[in-house]
Design a protein around this motif. Structure first.
Motif, PDB file in Angstrom:
ATOM      1  N   LEU A  92       0.865  -1.182   0.000  1.00 17.48           N
ATOM      2  CA  LEU A  92       0.000   0.000   0.000  1.00 17.48           C
ATOM      3  C   LEU A  92       0.897   1.226   0.000  1.00 17.48           C
ATOM      4  N   ASP A  93       0.496   2.265  -0.750  1.00 15.95           N
ATOM      5  CA  ASP A  93       1.255   3.505  -0.696  1.00 15.95           C
ATOM      6  C   ASP A  93       0.474   4.576   0.050  1.00 15.95           C
ATOM      7  N   ARG A  94       1.026   5.777   0.111  1.00 12.62           N
ATOM      8  CA  ARG A  94       0.444   6.833   0.944  1.00 12.62           C
ATOM      9  C   ARG A  94      -0.948   7.251   0.498  1.00 12.62           C
ATOM     10  N   TYR A  95      -1.301   7.029  -0.773  1.00  9.63           N
ATOM     11  CA  TYR A  95      -2.618   7.419  -1.266  1.00  9.63           C
ATOM     12  C   TYR A  95      -3.590   6.248  -1.355  1.00  9.63           C
ATOM     13  N   GLY A  96      -3.188   5.092  -0.843  1.00  7.18           N
ATOM     14  CA  GLY A  96      -4.081   3.947  -0.822  1.00  7.18           C
ATOM     15  C   GLY A  96      -4.066   3.107  -2.071  1.00  7.18           C
ATOM     16  N   ASN A  97      -3.097   3.305  -2.973  1.00  7.71           N
ATOM     17  CA  ASN A  97      -2.945   2.387  -4.090  1.00  7.71           C
ATOM     18  C   ASN A  97      -2.475   1.041  -3.536  1.00  7.71           C
ATOM     19  N   GLN A  98      -3.089  -0.030  -4.003  1.00 13.00           N
ATOM     20  CA  GLN A  98      -2.855  -1.363  -3.451  1.00 13.00           C
ATOM     21  C   GLN A  98      -2.286  -2.293  -4.505  1.00 13.00           C
ATOM     22  N   ASN A  99      -1.388  -3.172  -4.080  1.00 17.18           N
ATOM     23  CA  ASN A  99      -0.819  -4.191  -4.960  1.00 17.18           C
ATOM     24  C   ASN A  99      -1.014  -5.564  -4.332  1.00 17.18           C
ATOM     25  N   LEU A 178      -5.469   3.307  10.400  1.00 16.43           N
ATOM     26  CA  LEU A 178      -5.059   4.439   9.568  1.00 16.43           C
ATOM     27  C   LEU A 178      -6.212   4.848   8.670  1.00 16.43           C
ATOM     28  N   ASP A 179      -6.197   6.104   8.211  1.00  9.87           N
ATOM     29  CA  ASP A 179      -7.199   6.559   7.254  1.00  9.87           C
ATOM     30  C   ASP A 179      -6.564   7.597   6.336  1.00  9.87           C
ATOM     31  N   PHE A 180      -7.393   8.324   5.597  1.00 18.00           N
ATOM     32  CA  PHE A 180      -6.894   9.279   4.598  1.00 18.00           C
ATOM     33  C   PHE A 180      -7.526  10.650   4.809  1.00 18.00           C
ATOM     34  N   ALA A 181      -7.801  10.986   6.078  1.00 17.69           N
ATOM     35  CA  ALA A 181      -8.470  12.240   6.426  1.00 17.69           C
ATOM     36  C   ALA A 181      -7.460  13.382   6.508  1.00 17.69           C
ATOM     37  N   THR A 182      -6.827  13.668   5.375  1.00 13.51           N
ATOM     38  CA  THR A 182      -5.865  14.760   5.250  1.00 13.51           C
ATOM     39  C   THR A 182      -6.222  15.572   4.007  1.00 13.51           C
ATOM     40  N   PRO A 183      -5.730  16.797   3.890  1.00 11.62           N
ATOM     41  CA  PRO A 183      -6.088  17.632   2.732  1.00 11.62           C
ATOM     42  C   PRO A 183      -5.781  16.985   1.390  1.00 11.62           C
ATOM     43  N   ASP A 184      -4.665  16.257   1.285  1.00 12.88           N
ATOM     44  CA  ASP A 184      -4.309  15.634   0.007  1.00 12.88           C
ATOM     45  C   ASP A 184      -4.653  14.146  -0.045  1.00 12.88           C
ATOM     46  N   HIS A 185      -5.414  13.666   0.948  1.00 16.41           N
ATOM     47  CA  HIS A 185      -5.776  12.251   1.051  1.00 16.41           C
ATOM     48  C   HIS A 185      -4.548  11.354   1.183  1.00 16.41           C
ATOM     49  N   GLY A 186      -3.494  11.865   1.814  1.00 11.78           N
ATOM     50  CA  GLY A 186      -2.376  11.012   2.175  1.00 11.78           C
ATOM     51  C   GLY A 186      -2.705  10.244   3.441  1.00 11.78           C
ATOM     52  N   MET A 187      -2.093   9.103   3.629  1.00 12.72           N
ATOM     53  CA  MET A 187      -2.433   8.243   4.762  1.00 12.72           C
ATOM     54  C   MET A 187      -2.084   8.896   6.094  1.00 12.72           C
TER      55      MET A 187
END
Length: 244
Positions: A92-99, A178-187
């Motif tokens: 998983l990366d900082r923006y929630g892209n998954q592999n 963890l979630d993505f509740a940031t201005p740029d949707h970073g983790m």
């Protein structure tokens, strides 16, 4: 229920259950043991309207069959945004892209994994959360080797209406939520499990994680929840084998 203190696995079950809080009458799609225990716990406590499939063709509530959902109908549910799946992730990366497909260059990978499977359709068509039983820099990486599940940066590039159902809700690991509740949707680090520090989570993450000044502790199981987990949902304690 006996007097044993809650275990790390039980914190994780409750954290997974919380991912479905407030979803209403939608189909839960838990894709591992602890997420499934969490979904069933949510259904038996604060989310009785949550729908759960037996994996075949029926909907169940507390072991009772309450509806019919053949495989062909699942795709209609998915396409209309009426499911919230909790999937796994090899990266998983900082923006929630998954592999979940491969490690290394996709044309000549060092390791072949599950394959893309339903990740693209899930992440673009309905809410998705992730369960990661071993939080480490090998999983939480700066850039995934192959994008299977769509993160916030790629969803934003798609624009509307393609991304109208896109939401990466929660990431639950053996260390934290963890979630993505940031201005740029970073983790972002939402909470740490009892006995874990924010610094430990930061060290176990391979990118710059957003960390609030005050990081709360993950909610503890109630006495009722512990009784359900230990006595009804998982009396054999298989949940403990999913956490290292």
């Amino acid at each position: 229920m006996n007097g044993r203190e809650p275990t790390r696995a039980e914190f994780c079950v409750v954290a997974c259950a919380e991912a479905w809080r407030g979803d209403g009458a939608i189909l839960a799609g838990p894709m591992a043991l602890i997420p499934r225990l969490g979904a069933r716990l949510a259904q038996l406590t604060f989310a009785p309207e949550l729908l759960l499939s037996d994996g075949e063709a029926t909907l169940e509530h507390g072991g009772t069959v309450e509806g019919w959902l053949p495989y062909r109908a699942v795709f209609q549910v998915v396409a209309s945004g009426r499911r919230h799946a909790m999937m796994g992730a090899s990266q998983l990366d900082r923006y929630g892209n998954q592999n979940i497909s491969c490690i290394g260059d996709w044309s000549r990978p060092a390791a072949q994994l599950l394959g893309v499977r339903g990740a693209p359709g899930n992440t673009i068509n309905h809410v998705v959360s992730y369960w990661v039983p071993r939080h480490s820099p090998r999983t939480f990486v700066e850039r995934v080797d192959m994008v299977c599940g769509v993160g916030y940066d790629r969803a934003a590039a798609l624009g509307t209406p393609a991304n109208r159902f896109h939401e990466i809700r929660t990431v639950v690991t053996d260390l934290a939520v963890l979630d993505f509740a940031t201005p740029d949707h970073g983790m972002r680090l939402r909470s740490v499990h009892p006995g874990v520090t924010a610094a430990e989570v930061v060290r176990a993450t391979g990118f710059a994680l957003a960390v609030p000044d005050d990081v709360p502790q993950t909610r503890l199981p109630t006495a009722e929840e512990l009784a359900l987990i230990r006595g009804r949902l998982d009396p054999d304690g298989l949940r403990e084998k999913e956490i290292r």
